[in-house]
Design an enzyme around this catalytic site. Structure first.
Site, short mmCIF file in Angstrom:
data_model
loop_
_atom_site.label_atom_id
_atom_site.label_comp_id
_atom_site.label_asym_id
_atom_site.label_seq_id
_atom_site.Cartn_x
_atom_site.Cartn_y
_atom_site.Cartn_z
N ARG A 92 0.83 -1.20 0.00
CA ARG A 92 0.00 0.00 0.00
C ARG A 92 0.87 1.25 0.00
O ARG A 92 0.55 2.24 -0.68
CB ARG A 92 -0.93 0.00 1.21
CG ARG A 92 -1.73 1.30 1.33
CD ARG A 92 -2.68 1.29 2.50
NE ARG A 92 -3.31 2.60 2.66
CZ ARG A 92 -4.25 2.88 3.55
NH1 ARG A 92 -4.69 1.94 4.37
NH2 ARG A 92 -4.76 4.09 3.64
N ASN A 146 -10.78 -4.46 -0.52
CA ASN A 146 -10.85 -3.35 -1.48
C ASN A 146 -9.96 -3.59 -2.70
O ASN A 146 -8.97 -4.32 -2.60
CB ASN A 146 -10.42 -2.05 -0.78
CG ASN A 146 -11.58 -1.37 -0.10
OD1 ASN A 146 -12.70 -1.37 -0.59
ND2 ASN A 146 -11.31 -0.78 1.06
N CYS A 168 -19.26 -2.61 2.10
CA CYS A 168 -18.44 -1.44 2.37
C CYS A 168 -19.04 -0.68 3.54
O CYS A 168 -20.26 -0.75 3.78
CB CYS A 168 -18.39 -0.55 1.12
SG CYS A 168 -17.35 0.93 1.31
N HIS A 198 -17.35 3.27 -3.68
CA HIS A 198 -16.47 4.43 -3.58
C HIS A 198 -16.73 5.47 -4.67
O HIS A 198 -15.97 6.41 -4.83
CB HIS A 198 -14.99 4.03 -3.57
CG HIS A 198 -14.58 3.34 -2.30
ND1 HIS A 198 -13.28 2.96 -2.04
CD2 HIS A 198 -15.30 2.96 -1.22
CE1 HIS A 198 -13.22 2.37 -0.85
NE2 HIS A 198 -14.44 2.37 -0.34
N TYR A 252 -15.08 9.66 -0.83
CA TYR A 252 -14.09 9.42 -1.88
C TYR A 252 -14.28 10.34 -3.08
O TYR A 252 -13.37 10.45 -3.91
CB TYR A 252 -14.14 7.96 -2.32
CG TYR A 252 -13.55 7.02 -1.29
CD1 TYR A 252 -12.19 6.73 -1.28
CD2 TYR A 252 -14.34 6.45 -0.30
CE1 TYR A 252 -11.64 5.88 -0.33
CE2 TYR A 252 -13.81 5.61 0.65
CZ TYR A 252 -12.45 5.32 0.63
OH TYR A 252 -11.91 4.49 1.59
#
Length: 433
Positions: A92, A146, A168, A198, A252
């Site tokens: 990440r 995700n 989510c 998102h 988002y």
């Protein structure tokens, strides 16, 4: 009844354990098996011991085991929850650092970073789906790995196992915030969602059948509330944007509709404090030190600061609803099946559904409102391209996904960032090797 938690060494697991304990009367789980990979063995042991203490304290008759043998764990499973991170938080960190170093948004589920999280994750979960279909074919896969919408669509379209639902925490957070604004019980509030994970909008805020959207927008205009979870710092929305769109954005959306200011803020944070991934690694270290405490036998409050809190609670509610054929309404990621007229039936959308023992039944939304139609259609085409690249391992498929993404676009930058990320993640991208 048996539940298998794939990614059992995750710091989120105590939340799902708590959720299963609290629902035991309505959702009588007999066995929970935590599964992880060899590199996660130490964390799996820590989580397993904490989960044991939590179950003992609650006095519920649940047998808990943990293992590195996924296929053995899946035997007789009724539900399989997935919460994996291929490459861990170090991956990440690269997803965030490399795009930011080129002046692009660096975020784990959006833009270049989100694309690469999908490229690493989809092949792994496709293998899991094959195992589930072979070993426990009647089990539901509840995915909150995700990017949840893209992963769920890949599994439902191309995977061996079709009993897959994505979840989510964003719709949950938005509903809780709307209820707080309106001073209503969240159970009486239902937002009508339209879009994808998102990238979903709230088109109505229904309280006992009456639409209170205008009141919620008024509160957002006054900036007296914040819809953002712990992992996203909101800059607030302008009155012009909110009045023109006339729907609730999700947190988002700032990456798309406030791209310049969000990028500036993220670059400053990157220079001063490192990426969000680096901050999360520190939070994780502290959490796992807390989890080691032999006297700890409850989910610590500090977990709610991790970001992504309530994913697990939503997953537990969904499993209970499936088991009990509740026919209650939940927001999940599932096949469109005509709920949004403008999208293909086999697209995965984030939508309100009746939850039955046979799976979710989407509630009809109709056509996409004109003011967001181009964005939704563009993002869905982009998601389909990411899935194609993840399965083909074709360089040009991945490049197409980059130039289709509104957070990247610029063709030369797209190539540079794509090449750097492919090199950085080559150990986790065998399909491209």
């Amino acid at each position: 009844m048996k539940i298998v938690i794939v990614g059992g060494g995750s710091s989120y697991t105590p939340e799902i354990i708590e959720g299963l304990i609290l629902r035991h009367d309505e959702f009588p789980v007999d066995t929970i098996t935590l599964v992880d990979i060899a590199s996660g063995k130490e964390k799996l042991e820590i989580i397993g011991q904490l989960a044991e203490r939590m179950i003992d304290k609650a006095g519920v008759p649940i047998e808990l085991t943990w293992t590195l043998d996924r296929r053995a764990a899946l035997k007789d499973a009724d539900f399989v929850s997935t919460q994996i991170r291929v490459g861990g938080l170090k991956a990440r960190e690269k997803d965030e650092r490399i795009p930011l170093s080129h002046g692009l948004i660096g975020q784990e589920t959006n833009g270049a970073g989100g694309i690469f999280k999908a490229l690493r994750t989809i092949p792994v979960l496709m293998e899991l789906a094959e195992d589930v279909n072979e070993i426990c074919p009647n089990a539901w896969i509840v995915n909150f790995t995700n990017p949840a919408g893209i992963v769920t669509e890949a599994l439902l379209k191309y995977g061996a196992h079709k009993k897959v639902i994505g979840v989510c925490n964003i719709p949950y957070n938005m509903t809780q915030s709307a209820a707080e604004i309106l001073q209503e019980d969240p159970k009486d509030v239902r937002i009508e969602f339209i879009g994808m994970n998102h990238f979903v909008f709230g088109s109505k805020v229904l309280v006992r059948g009456e639409n209170k959207l205008d009141q919620v927008i008024d509160a957002l205009v006054s900036q007296s509330v914040d819809f953002s979870p712990a992992n996203i710092v909101s800059s607030g929305w302008s009155e012009t944007f909110l009045r023109a769109v006339n729907m609730l954005p999700n947190p988002y959306h700032q990456y798309y509709f406030q791209k310049d200011s969000t990028l500036k803020k993220d670059l400053e944070a990157y220079e001063d404090n490192g990426t969000r991934a680096e901050q999360v690694q520190k939070i994780e270290e502290e959490l796992f030190e807390t989890y080691k405490n032999p006297d700890l036998d409850i989910k610590p409050e500090a977990l709610e600061q991790r970001g992504g809190a309530y994913y697990s609670d939503v997953a537990c509610s969904l499993m209970s609803s499936l088991y009990n054929n509740s026919q209650n309404i939940m927001t999940v990621n599932t096949l469109n099946n005509g709920a949004i007229v403008d999208l293909p039936h086999d697209s995965v959308i984030e939508v309100n559904c009746f939850i039955t023992k046979d799976g979710p039944i989407p509630l009809t939304v109709g056509r996409i409102p004109q003011q967001i139609k181009a964005d939704i259609l563009m993002m869905k085409a982009f998601e389909e391209q990411v899935i194609k690249a993840s399965l083909s391992g074709d360089y040009y498929d991945a490049y197409r996904a980059f130039i289709m993404n509104p957070l990247i676009k610029e063709e030369k930058t797209a190539k540079m960032v794509l090449d750097e990320l492919l090199d950085a993640h080559k150990d986790y991208l065998p399909q491209f090797n």
